[in-house]
Design a protein around this motif. Structure first.
Motif, mmCIF file in Angstrom:
data_model
loop_
_atom_site.group_PDB
_atom_site.id
_atom_site.type_symbol
_atom_site.label_atom_id
_atom_site.label_comp_id
_atom_site.label_asym_id
_atom_site.label_seq_id
_atom_site.Cartn_x
_atom_site.Cartn_y
_atom_site.Cartn_z
ATOM 1 N N GLY A 249 0.961 -1.463 0.163
ATOM 2 C CA GLY A 249 -0.282 0.197 -0.151
ATOM 3 C C GLY A 249 1.215 1.572 0.032
ATOM 4 N N ASN A 250 1.684 1.382 0.624
ATOM 5 C CA ASN A 250 2.550 2.714 1.055
ATOM 6 C C ASN A 250 3.361 2.485 -0.162
ATOM 7 N N TYR A 251 3.972 1.231 -1.412
ATOM 8 C CA TYR A 251 4.706 1.125 -2.269
ATOM 9 C C TYR A 251 4.214 1.806 -2.983
ATOM 10 N N PHE A 252 2.999 1.916 -3.510
ATOM 11 C CA PHE A 252 1.758 2.062 -4.578
ATOM 12 C C PHE A 252 1.561 3.348 -4.086
ATOM 13 N N TYR A 253 1.193 4.272 -3.345
ATOM 14 C CA TYR A 253 1.030 5.203 -2.634
ATOM 15 C C TYR A 253 1.961 6.149 -3.072
ATOM 16 N N LEU A 254 3.473 5.627 -2.867
ATOM 17 C CA LEU A 254 4.834 6.570 -3.431
ATOM 18 C C LEU A 254 4.731 6.982 -4.551
ATOM 19 N N VAL A 255 4.339 5.272 -5.060
ATOM 20 C CA VAL A 255 4.639 6.008 -6.650
ATOM 21 C C VAL A 255 3.255 6.417 -7.265
ATOM 22 N N GLY A 256 2.426 6.240 -7.014
ATOM 23 C CA GLY A 256 1.476 7.304 -7.528
ATOM 24 C C GLY A 256 2.091 8.833 -7.554
ATOM 25 N N ILE A 257 2.322 9.029 -6.013
ATOM 26 C CA ILE A 257 2.931 10.230 -5.833
ATOM 27 C C ILE A 257 3.820 10.904 -7.253
ATOM 28 N N VAL A 258 5.616 9.933 -7.129
ATOM 29 C CA VAL A 258 6.649 10.076 -7.948
ATOM 30 C C VAL A 258 5.999 10.683 -9.584
ATOM 31 N N GLY A 259 4.945 9.836 -10.034
ATOM 32 C CA GLY A 259 4.008 9.519 -11.504
ATOM 33 C C GLY A 259 3.218 10.801 -11.390
ATOM 34 N N THR A 260 2.451 10.973 -10.601
ATOM 35 C CA THR A 260 2.197 12.600 -10.388
ATOM 36 C C THR A 260 3.014 13.608 -10.840
ATOM 37 N N VAL A 261 4.228 14.171 -10.147
ATOM 38 C CA VAL A 261 5.159 14.960 -10.451
ATOM 39 C C VAL A 261 5.840 14.949 -11.713
#
Length: 248
Positions: free
Chosen positions: A108-120
């Motif tokens: 869950g935390n991993y995909f959360y961080l991937v989502g943030i990085v991907g959005t940026v």
């Protein structure tokens, strides 16, 4: 003397680029250290936040700069590279969070961080694309593509293009007045020169039609003799395009 001047120009460009990236790293680290985004303000103190963001921002800048300087030859490869970047950086930040805060390892935390990085990543590319589209002024937009491309060269080297050769992260641009190295990807140059009479004949070579003097077969390989005396290879993948252009 010309080689020495060119080396000095490249060294100056590299120095300016390094200073710019360093300034971005310092400003980004300080701003994130003060603001403490993504919960870091409540979890660690100011100096700890500075250390945390100094590492994250540095890794982001270095890795993204490497990707920006890579010549992908196709949009699909570029998207794939940035996708791998997003997944990898997300994993790195997850590791950093677990090191600084503990108990962060979870999908869950991993995909959360991937989502943030991907959005940026998407946001930055969207802004850059918007700048590329809106940047040309009414006057600049009317300049023919070759003239606009040649504006990157010193005045003494601006003349009709003969060929362009990729050399690491630089392009060797050869005109009727000489050669110059510029920091640019070949795929970007080919795209910019789409309306100019010329063709990509190899993953590392673009030639202007007017610069081709003859076609030769050397050891079962197609070679183009250019007006600057250089022999440019034609790859098998680009042979059809070269033939269609009437180069042999």
């Amino acid at each position: 003397m010309e080689h020495l001047m060119r080396s000095r120009q490249l060294a100056l460009r590299e120095w300016r680029k390094t200073m710019t990236l360093t300034a971005i790293w310092v400003v980004g680290t300080v701003l994130c250290g003060l603001a403490g985004p993504f919960g870091t303000h409540d979890l660690i103190g100011f100096w700890g936040r500075l250390g945390y963001w100094a590492i994250v921002v540095a890794v982001s800048i270095v890795s993204s700069e490497f990707l920006c300087m890579t010549d992908y030859q196709s949009r699909i490869r570029e998207v794939g590279a940035w996708s791998v970047y997003t997944l990898t950086l997300g994993g790195f930040v997850l590791l950093m969070n677990d090191l600084f805060f503990g108990n962060w390892f979870s999908w869950g935390n991993y995909f959360y961080l991937v989502g943030i990085v991907g959005t940026v990543v998407v946001a930055v590319h969207a802004v850059m694309r918007l700048i590329d589209i809106t940047h040309p002024s009414g006057t600049a937009a009317q300049i023919d593509p070759q003239t606009r491309f040649l504006q990157r060269l010193p005045l003494a080297k601006r003349a009709s293009l003969i060929r362009i050769e990729a050399q690491d992260h630089y392009l060797k641009v050869v005109t009727k007045k000489g050669a110059e190295l510029i920091l640019m990807r070949l795929s970007e140059a080919v795209s910019e020169l789409e309306a100019v009479p010329g063709v990509l004949v190899h993953r590392s070579h673009w030639v202007a039609f007017d610069g081709v003097q003859a076609h030769q077969r050397v050891n079962n390989r197609d070679m183009l003799l250019m007006s600057d005396g250089t022999e440019v290879p034609v790859s098998r993948g680009q042979r059809a395009a070269a033939r269609e252009a009437g180069l042999f």
